[in-house]
Design a protein around this motif. Structure first.
Motif, PDB file in Angstrom:
ATOM      1  N   SER A 281      -4.950  -7.613   9.830  1.00  0.00           N
ATOM      2  CA  SER A 281      -3.596  -7.074   9.675  1.00  0.00           C
ATOM      3  C   SER A 281      -2.560  -8.029  10.256  1.00  0.00           C
ATOM      4  O   SER A 281      -1.501  -8.262   9.669  1.00  0.00           O
ATOM      5  CB  SER A 281      -3.503  -5.705  10.362  1.00  0.00           C
TER       6      SER A 281
ATOM      7  N   VAL B  19      -5.604  -0.651   3.810  1.00  0.00           N
ATOM      8  CA  VAL B  19      -4.225  -0.699   4.299  1.00  0.00           C
ATOM      9  C   VAL B  19      -4.014  -1.942   5.167  1.00  0.00           C
ATOM     10  O   VAL B  19      -2.963  -2.577   5.136  1.00  0.00           O
ATOM     11  CB  VAL B  19      -3.876   0.573   5.098  1.00  0.00           C
TER      12      VAL B  19
ATOM     13  N   ILE C   2       3.909  -1.264   3.681  1.00  0.00           N
ATOM     14  CA  ILE C   2       3.581   0.095   3.274  1.00  0.00           C
ATOM     15  C   ILE C   2       4.767   0.697   2.532  1.00  0.00           C
ATOM     16  O   ILE C   2       5.917   0.537   2.944  1.00  0.00           O
ATOM     17  CB  ILE C   2       3.224   0.956   4.500  1.00  0.00           C
TER      18      ILE C   2
ATOM     19  N   ARG D 167      -0.321   4.851  10.015  1.00  0.00           N
ATOM     20  CA  ARG D 167      -1.627   4.654  10.651  1.00  0.00           C
ATOM     21  C   ARG D 167      -1.586   3.767  11.886  1.00  0.00           C
ATOM     22  O   ARG D 167      -2.574   3.181  12.271  1.00  0.00           O
ATOM     23  CB  ARG D 167      -2.626   4.086   9.651  1.00  0.00           C
TER      24      ARG D 167
ATOM     25  N   LEU E   7      -5.985   6.063   1.033  1.00  0.00           N
ATOM     26  CA  LEU E   7      -6.500   4.705   1.213  1.00  0.00           C
ATOM     27  C   LEU E   7      -7.280   4.569   2.514  1.00  0.00           C
ATOM     28  O   LEU E   7      -6.833   5.053   3.557  1.00  0.00           O
ATOM     29  CB  LEU E   7      -5.334   3.703   1.226  1.00  0.00           C
TER      30      LEU E   7
ATOM     31  N   LYS F 191       3.213  -2.806  10.466  1.00  0.00           N
ATOM     32  CA  LYS F 191       3.566  -3.296   9.133  1.00  0.00           C
ATOM     33  C   LYS F 191       4.938  -2.750   8.754  1.00  0.00           C
ATOM     34  O   LYS F 191       5.313  -1.654   9.162  1.00  0.00           O
ATOM     35  CB  LYS F 191       2.537  -2.842   8.092  1.00  0.00           C
TER      36      LYS F 191
ATOM     37  N   ALA G 219      -2.771  -4.992   3.393  1.00  0.00           N
ATOM     38  CA  ALA G 219      -1.463  -4.935   2.757  1.00  0.00           C
ATOM     39  C   ALA G 219      -0.402  -5.631   3.601  1.00  0.00           C
ATOM     40  O   ALA G 219      -0.470  -5.647   4.827  1.00  0.00           O
ATOM     41  CB  ALA G 219      -1.053  -3.486   2.521  1.00  0.00           C
TER      42      ALA G 219
ATOM     43  N   ASN H 108      -8.569   2.676   5.887  1.00  0.00           N
ATOM     44  CA  ASN H 108      -7.828   1.810   6.808  1.00  0.00           C
ATOM     45  C   ASN H 108      -8.010   0.332   6.509  1.00  0.00           C
ATOM     46  O   ASN H 108      -7.076  -0.462   6.632  1.00  0.00           O
ATOM     47  CB  ASN H 108      -8.252   2.087   8.254  1.00  0.00           C
TER      48      ASN H 108
ATOM     49  N   ALA I 251       0.838  -1.196   0.000  1.00  0.00           N
ATOM     50  CA  ALA I 251       0.000   0.000   0.000  1.00  0.00           C
ATOM     51  C   ALA I 251       0.874   1.247   0.000  1.00  0.00           C
ATOM     52  O   ALA I 251       1.798   1.365   0.814  1.00  0.00           O
ATOM     53  CB  ALA I 251      -0.908   0.011   1.222  1.00  0.00           C
ATOM     54  N   THR I 252       0.593   2.164  -0.905  1.00  0.00           N
ATOM     55  CA  THR I 252       1.335   3.425  -0.936  1.00  0.00           C
ATOM     56  C   THR I 252       0.576   4.449  -0.104  1.00  0.00           C
ATOM     57  O   THR I 252      -0.557   4.799  -0.407  1.00  0.00           O
ATOM     58  CB  THR I 252       1.489   3.946  -2.378  1.00  0.00           C
ATOM     59  N   THR I 253       1.199   4.911   0.959  1.00  0.00           N
ATOM     60  CA  THR I 253       0.570   5.898   1.831  1.00  0.00           C
ATOM     61  C   THR I 253       1.645   6.638   2.610  1.00  0.00           C
ATOM     62  O   THR I 253       2.697   6.066   2.933  1.00  0.00           O
ATOM     63  CB  THR I 253      -0.424   5.243   2.804  1.00  0.00           C
TER      64      THR I 253
ATOM     65  N   THR J  47       6.388   4.247   1.351  1.00  0.00           N
ATOM     66  CA  THR J  47       6.342   5.696   1.506  1.00  0.00           C
ATOM     67  C   THR J  47       7.455   6.314   0.669  1.00  0.00           C
ATOM     68  O   THR J  47       8.492   5.693   0.427  1.00  0.00           O
ATOM     69  CB  THR J  47       6.524   6.118   2.975  1.00  0.00           C
TER      70      THR J  47
END
Length: 249
Positions: free
Chosen positions: A214, A129, A135, A87, A124, A91, A132, A126, A81-83, A137
């Motif tokens: 998760s 995410v 992550i 959060r 995205l 991860k 995923a 939650n 996930a690109t964020t 970044t």
């Protein structure tokens, strides 16, 4: 091996502007990424602005438009996930370059990988995410960290191509579970937890479910492990039923 298994799928989650979808498809074509999946585009589909902005990219012609995350990731075994925001979830957080090296190793070992991008304004959700494995970044200025959707896809696409010349070091993965397998396992487990009264208070059900999923995702499950776990859940459910019968007797 088909192009789809040699390259990661690009997944746009609820994109808003057709222009950004088209620009993303255009840059994917530039860097040889053919697999575009679009979840619930705000302005509907097909979108004239998207096709105009794609400038004839064959990627957009072959794009898959789906209604939700589950449908977009059915055949995938790993998702990034690109964020800009971790959060609070436990991860791995990787740079684009680190992620592309890891993804290439996974692809060479037979896995199918997707890279997830959020909507222009909201990013995205939650729950996406939570699904995923890691992550991604980018090292942007924290005072102005919001990147245009197509620009973010361009950075990832470039790093994927740049990684092409890296050493091919990878370990074999034993039949990794698909997202479809995992989704069925989650639903099975959560249904039994619901019957057992685990989700309390009710208003925290969504958060508890997200945390459970998760945690499971981090385990990198194989197909056999999923079958074994579901068998264990079924056995516990049957055993719980027998215990009720014995108490009633």
């Amino acid at each position: 091996m088909s192009a789809d298994t040699q390259t990661p799928a690009i997944i746009l989650h609820s994109p808003q502007m057709g222009e950004n979808i088209g620009a993303a498809a255009r840059v994917m074509g530039n860097f040889g990424l053919p697999d575009l999946r679009i979840i619930n585009p705000r302005d509907g589909w097909p979108n004239d602005k998207a096709f105009s902005m794609a400038a004839g990219s064959p990627v957009l012609d072959a794009a898959k438009v789906v209604t939700d995350m589950a449908e977009a990731s059915t055949d995938l075994t790993r998702i990034y996930a690109t964020t800009a925001r971790p959060r609070g979830m436990e991860k791995p957080v990787l740079t684009a370059r680190q992620a592309m090296a890891e993804i290439r190793q996974a692809q060479m070992a037979g896995e199918k990988v997707g890279i997830l991008f959020g909507a222009e304004k909201s990013g995205l959700p939650n729950e996406a995410v939570a699904m995923a494995d890691a992550i991604i970044t980018l090292p942007v200025d924290r005072s102005f960290s919001s990147l245009n959707l197509a620009q973010t896809v361009a950075v990832i696409a470039y790093e994927w191509t740049a990684e092409e010349g890296a050493p091919a070091e990878f370990e074999e993965v034993s039949d990794p579970a698909s997202r479809e397998d995992l989704e069925r396992m989650f639903v099975h487990f959560e249904d039994e937890l619901e019957r057992a009264g685990f989700f309390y208070p009710p208003e925290k059900t969504a958060l508890m479910t997200q945390n459970l999923r998760s945690a499971f995702i981090r385990g990198r499950w194989t197909t056999q492990e999923v079958r074994t776990f579901r068998g264990a859940v079924k056995a516990l459910a049957i055993g719980r039923g027998k215990a009720r019968i014995q108490r009633d007797d």
